[in-house]
Design a protein around this motif. Structure first.
Motif, PDB file in Angstrom:
ATOM      1  N   ASP A   1     -11.091 -36.721 -19.468  1.00 19.50           N
ATOM      2  CA  ASP A   1     -10.620 -38.376 -18.932  1.00 19.50           C
ATOM      3  C   ASP A   1      -9.068 -38.647 -19.303  1.00 19.50           C
ATOM      4  N   HIS A   2      -8.052 -39.437 -18.458  1.00 22.41           N
ATOM      5  CA  HIS A   2      -7.180 -40.112 -18.981  1.00 22.41           C
ATOM      6  C   HIS A   2      -7.275 -40.330 -19.742  1.00 22.41           C
ATOM      7  N   ASP A   3      -7.609 -40.926 -20.892  1.00 15.29           N
ATOM      8  CA  ASP A   3      -8.014 -42.185 -21.616  1.00 15.29           C
ATOM      9  C   ASP A   3      -8.027 -41.010 -22.805  1.00 15.29           C
TER      10      ASP A   3
ATOM     11  N   ASP B   1      -7.548 -39.126 -14.045  1.00 10.81           N
ATOM     12  CA  ASP B   1      -8.499 -40.313 -13.922  1.00 10.81           C
ATOM     13  C   ASP B   1      -9.713 -40.257 -13.077  1.00 10.81           C
ATOM     14  N   ASP B   2      -9.742 -38.955 -12.339  1.00 13.38           N
ATOM     15  CA  ASP B   2     -10.927 -38.743 -11.549  1.00 13.38           C
ATOM     16  C   ASP B   2     -11.196 -37.217 -12.108  1.00 13.38           C
TER      17      ASP B   2
END
Length: 135
Positions: free
Chosen positions: A101-103, A52-53
């Protein structure tokens, strides 16, 4: 290397799984030669982390006392590299953790043109190890 490669591949996959379990909060996925089944003792392990970060993985490495090198590539992707001891190979193995990135995870799981996945989760790796368990 037909006489040694299967055992080396298994040792590398087991090492990768230990690290994936250690870093489970970052949704690790094994890729590269170890996932595709062509790795030998000289192959580095490639593990994608989905955060997420982006800084969270580096902070976790520091908090866990993991000795690592951090570097980026031309696309500003952060790579955290570790030299890990592999007892089954009686040697050190390079592990490169690519921070995403998580996405990005959703697109990363798309199969290749033959329907094979480019990477797999810890659970998928456990299933492969179970299927290939020595009889």
């Amino acid at each position: 290397c037909a006489d040694t490669q299967p055992a080396e591949l298994r040792a590398l996959r087991e090492l990768a799984l230990r690290w994936m379990d250690r870093l489970a909060e970052f949704r690790p996925h094994l890729g590269g030669a170890a996932w595709r089944g062509t790795a030998t003792r000289l192959s580095p392990l490639l593990v994608d982390l989905y955060c997420d970060d982006p800084k969270a993985a580096e902070i976790a490495f520091l908090n866990q006392g993991i000795d690592f090198d951090s570097h980026g590539d031309d696309d500003d992707q952060v790579v955290l590299s570790v030299e890990a001891r592999c007892p089954d190979l009686n040697d050190f193995v390079s592990i490169h953790f690519m921070v995403h990135d998580h996405d990005d995870l959703r697109g990363a799981l798309k199969p290749d043109s033959r329907g094979a996945s480019w990477r797999g989760s810890a659970q998928a790796l456990r299933e492969r190890l179970a299927m290939e368990a020595p009889q």
